[in-house]
Design a protein around this motif. Structure first.
Motif, PDB file in Angstrom:
ATOM      1  N   ASP A 149       0.718  -1.375  -0.151  1.00 36.63           N
ATOM      2  CA  ASP A 149       0.108  -0.102   0.169  1.00 36.63           C
ATOM      3  C   ASP A 149       0.891   1.282  -0.019  1.00 36.63           C
ATOM      4  O   ASP A 149       0.413   2.242  -0.211  1.00 36.63           O
ATOM      5  CB  ASP A 149      -0.949  -0.025   1.066  1.00 36.63           C
ATOM      6  N   HIS A 150       1.932   1.255   0.098  1.00 33.00           N
ATOM      7  CA  HIS A 150       3.023   2.377   0.048  1.00 33.00           C
ATOM      8  C   HIS A 150       3.511   2.543  -1.361  1.00 33.00           C
ATOM      9  O   HIS A 150       4.423   3.558  -1.471  1.00 33.00           O
ATOM     10  CB  HIS A 150       4.104   2.127   0.753  1.00 33.00           C
ATOM     11  N   LEU A 151       2.883   1.671  -2.337  1.00 31.85           N
ATOM     12  CA  LEU A 151       3.258   1.997  -3.887  1.00 31.85           C
ATOM     13  C   LEU A 151       1.839   2.336  -4.339  1.00 31.85           C
ATOM     14  O   LEU A 151       0.805   2.195  -3.867  1.00 31.85           O
ATOM     15  CB  LEU A 151       3.577   0.577  -4.264  1.00 31.85           C
ATOM     16  N   SER A 152       2.120   2.713  -5.687  1.00 30.67           N
ATOM     17  CA  SER A 152       0.853   3.209  -6.547  1.00 30.67           C
ATOM     18  C   SER A 152       0.107   1.920  -6.791  1.00 30.67           C
ATOM     19  O   SER A 152       0.627   0.866  -6.717  1.00 30.67           O
ATOM     20  CB  SER A 152       1.163   4.003  -7.549  1.00 30.67           C
ATOM     21  N   ALA A 153      -1.173   1.976  -7.180  1.00 33.91           N
ATOM     22  CA  ALA A 153      -1.855   0.893  -7.493  1.00 33.91           C
ATOM     23  C   ALA A 153      -1.180  -0.004  -8.630  1.00 33.91           C
ATOM     24  O   ALA A 153      -1.207  -1.323  -8.488  1.00 33.91           O
ATOM     25  CB  ALA A 153      -3.255   1.189  -8.072  1.00 33.91           C
ATOM     26  N   ASP A 154      -0.668   0.651  -9.667  1.00 29.59           N
ATOM     27  CA  ASP A 154      -0.095  -0.007 -10.631  1.00 29.59           C
ATOM     28  C   ASP A 154       1.355  -0.620 -10.154  1.00 29.59           C
ATOM     29  O   ASP A 154       1.666  -1.751 -10.553  1.00 29.59           O
ATOM     30  CB  ASP A 154       0.552   0.773 -12.065  1.00 29.59           C
ATOM     31  N   GLU A 155       2.031   0.090  -9.348  1.00 26.79           N
ATOM     32  CA  GLU A 155       3.403  -0.520  -9.040  1.00 26.79           C
ATOM     33  C   GLU A 155       3.121  -1.693  -7.950  1.00 26.79           C
ATOM     34  O   GLU A 155       3.667  -2.790  -8.037  1.00 26.79           O
ATOM     35  CB  GLU A 155       4.001   0.646  -8.313  1.00 26.79           C
ATOM     36  N   GLY A 156       1.924  -1.515  -7.188  1.00 24.46           N
ATOM     37  CA  GLY A 156       1.642  -2.795  -6.254  1.00 24.46           C
ATOM     38  C   GLY A 156       1.128  -3.851  -6.916  1.00 24.46           C
ATOM     39  O   GLY A 156       1.538  -5.200  -6.824  1.00 24.46           O
ATOM     40  N   GLU A 157       0.462  -3.802  -8.179  1.00 25.53           N
ATOM     41  CA  GLU A 157       0.014  -4.799  -9.153  1.00 25.53           C
ATOM     42  C   GLU A 157       1.116  -5.624  -9.563  1.00 25.53           C
ATOM     43  O   GLU A 157       1.301  -6.862  -9.784  1.00 25.53           O
ATOM     44  CB  GLU A 157      -0.906  -4.423 -10.223  1.00 25.53           C
ATOM     45  N   ALA A 158       2.108  -4.959 -10.165  1.00 22.30           N
ATOM     46  CA  ALA A 158       3.516  -5.179 -10.770  1.00 22.30           C
ATOM     47  C   ALA A 158       4.318  -6.195  -9.901  1.00 22.30           C
ATOM     48  O   ALA A 158       4.726  -7.080  -9.831  1.00 22.30           O
ATOM     49  CB  ALA A 158       4.242  -4.253 -11.382  1.00 22.30           C
ATOM     50  N   LEU A 159       4.476  -5.501  -8.353  1.00 18.73           N
ATOM     51  CA  LEU A 159       5.158  -6.364  -7.411  1.00 18.73           C
ATOM     52  C   LEU A 159       4.548  -7.572  -7.072  1.00 18.73           C
ATOM     53  O   LEU A 159       5.132  -8.547  -6.810  1.00 18.73           O
ATOM     54  CB  LEU A 159       5.415  -5.313  -6.251  1.00 18.73           C
ATOM     55  N   ALA A 160       3.357  -7.452  -6.981  1.00 19.77           N
ATOM     56  CA  ALA A 160       2.412  -8.540  -6.513  1.00 19.77           C
ATOM     57  C   ALA A 160       2.757  -9.688  -7.459  1.00 19.77           C
ATOM     58  O   ALA A 160       2.709 -11.054  -7.211  1.00 19.77           O
ATOM     59  CB  ALA A 160       0.923  -8.422  -6.585  1.00 19.77           C
ATOM     60  N   ARG A 161       2.615  -9.377  -8.747  1.00 20.80           N
ATOM     61  CA  ARG A 161       2.979 -10.567  -9.951  1.00 20.80           C
ATOM     62  C   ARG A 161       4.345 -11.249  -9.683  1.00 20.80           C
ATOM     63  O   ARG A 161       4.327 -12.409  -9.895  1.00 20.80           O
ATOM     64  CB  ARG A 161       2.862 -10.036 -11.294  1.00 20.80           C
ATOM     65  N   GLN A 162       5.258 -10.326  -9.376  1.00 19.97           N
ATOM     66  CA  GLN A 162       6.644 -10.679  -9.145  1.00 19.97           C
ATOM     67  C   GLN A 162       6.680 -11.617  -7.725  1.00 19.97           C
ATOM     68  O   GLN A 162       7.539 -12.591  -7.754  1.00 19.97           O
ATOM     69  CB  GLN A 162       7.569  -9.738  -8.849  1.00 19.97           C
ATOM     70  N   MET A 163       6.160 -11.258  -6.734  1.00 19.88           N
ATOM     71  CA  MET A 163       6.093 -12.002  -5.611  1.00 19.88           C
ATOM     72  C   MET A 163       5.309 -13.103  -5.815  1.00 19.88           C
ATOM     73  O   MET A 163       5.896 -14.446  -5.296  1.00 19.88           O
ATOM     74  CB  MET A 163       5.358 -11.131  -4.301  1.00 19.88           C
ATOM     75  N   THR A 164       4.363 -13.394  -6.505  1.00 16.07           N
ATOM     76  CA  THR A 164       3.826 -14.872  -6.924  1.00 16.07           C
ATOM     77  C   THR A 164       4.759 -15.688  -7.627  1.00 16.07           C
ATOM     78  O   THR A 164       4.911 -16.632  -7.312  1.00 16.07           O
ATOM     79  CB  THR A 164       2.565 -14.392  -7.861  1.00 16.07           C
ATOM     80  N   ALA A 165       5.425 -15.136  -8.696  1.00 19.59           N
ATOM     81  CA  ALA A 165       6.544 -15.971  -9.175  1.00 19.59           C
ATOM     82  C   ALA A 165       7.576 -16.025  -8.452  1.00 19.59           C
ATOM     83  O   ALA A 165       8.348 -17.381  -8.950  1.00 19.59           O
ATOM     84  CB  ALA A 165       6.773 -15.065 -10.582  1.00 19.59           C
ATOM     85  N   ALA A 166       8.181 -15.297  -7.504  1.00 17.63           N
ATOM     86  CA  ALA A 166       9.495 -15.630  -6.894  1.00 17.63           C
ATOM     87  C   ALA A 166       8.998 -16.670  -5.696  1.00 17.63           C
ATOM     88  O   ALA A 166      10.140 -17.169  -5.243  1.00 17.63           O
ATOM     89  CB  ALA A 166       9.605 -14.303  -6.050  1.00 17.63           C
ATOM     90  N   LEU A 167       7.758 -17.064  -5.513  1.00 26.79           N
ATOM     91  CA  LEU A 167       7.691 -18.291  -4.490  1.00 26.79           C
ATOM     92  C   LEU A 167       8.234 -19.605  -5.153  1.00 26.79           C
ATOM     93  O   LEU A 167       7.792 -19.944  -6.335  1.00 26.79           O
ATOM     94  CB  LEU A 167       6.306 -18.347  -4.143  1.00 26.79           C
ATOM     95  N   GLU A 168       8.883 -20.327  -4.353  1.00 25.86           N
ATOM     96  CA  GLU A 168       9.233 -21.873  -4.936  1.00 25.86           C
ATOM     97  C   GLU A 168       7.835 -22.380  -4.733  1.00 25.86           C
ATOM     98  O   GLU A 168       6.850 -22.276  -4.015  1.00 25.86           O
ATOM     99  CB  GLU A 168      10.111 -22.497  -4.057  1.00 25.86           C
ATOM    100  N   PRO A 169       7.736 -23.624  -5.589  1.00 28.94           N
ATOM    101  CA  PRO A 169       6.346 -24.388  -5.347  1.00 28.94           C
ATOM    102  C   PRO A 169       6.291 -25.017  -3.750  1.00 28.94           C
ATOM    103  O   PRO A 169       7.288 -25.498  -3.269  1.00 28.94           O
ATOM    104  CB  PRO A 169       6.799 -25.792  -6.275  1.00 28.94           C
TER     105      PRO A 169
END
Length: 210
Positions: free
Chosen positions: A112-132
């Motif tokens: 929430d300390h990012l803009s809406a678009d920046e938060g969306e982009a980081l959320a996608r990276q976080m999802t991909a950065a998790l190991e199975p």
């Protein structure tokens, strides 16, 4: 205000948000029997209360924050307690995460300390950065938070740093690619710092299954 503007906040106290980890994070790790071990990432770590706790549980932690003051404080605490925590000063909006690397990622009121678009982009990276099999804990402030539109209500003294207040269900949608284990939205009293105040907050705990 920028994340680096938190330098003055953290300079005023060695434990501005307290020394104890987020109770919800502790609760979810215990409830879902998440053992320590593997690589962990704490985004927007502040002075490191969650990163230090997770290192105590056995995670090899990387902790990222935009405040150099916070990372310096975290480094001193980790060294003094001989915990495996590597601190990094970085803007979360420009962060690049390695896919499939982390067993646990934490972002406690940082998206929430990012803009809406920046938060969306980081959320996608976080999802991909998790190991199975990896786990994710995220909390964000919501539009019913007094900091969004105080209207005479007492807001957190750091509310001006929040760029995007989340709508109901928005956080859940943002991480819909993961298996949802727990999700909560509440309006709750915070007595952990400054004058007692309320927060509208959403919390999510999820797992990457594939």
């Amino acid at each position: 205000m920028t994340a680096a503007g938190f330098d003055g906040v953290y300079r005023s106290s060695t434990s501005f948000y307290g020394d104890k980890p987020s109770p919800s994070l502790v609760q979810y790790l215990e409830k879902y029997h998440v053992a320590g071990g593997g690589a962990g990432l704490d985004l927007g770590c502040g002075q490191g209360r969650n990163a230090l706790y997770l290192a105590q549980r056995g995670f090899a932690m990387t902790a990222v924050d935009g405040s150099a003051e916070a990372i310096a404080s975290l480094g001193e605490a980790a060294d003094g307690r001989r915990l495996n925590v590597g601190g990094r000063v970085a803007d979360l909006a420009g962060l690049e995460l390695e896919p499939g690397r982390y067993r646990l990622i934490v972002a406690n009121t940082s998206l929430d300390h990012l803009s809406a678009d920046e938060g969306e982009a980081l959320a996608r990276q976080m999802t991909a950065a998790l190991e199975p099999g990896g786990y994710l804990f995220v909390s964000v402030f919501m539009v019913d938070d007094p900091g969004c539109d105080a209207q005479g209500r007492v807001a957190s003294e750091t509310a001006s740093y929040v760029k995007h207040y989340y709508q109901s269900g928005e956080l859940r949608r943002q991480f819909s690619a993961l298996s949802l284990l727990a999700y909560q939205e509440e309006y709750a009293l915070d007595v952990g710092h400054g004058q007692p105040h309320y927060h509208g907050i959403a919390r999510l705990f999820a797992r990457r299954d594939h």
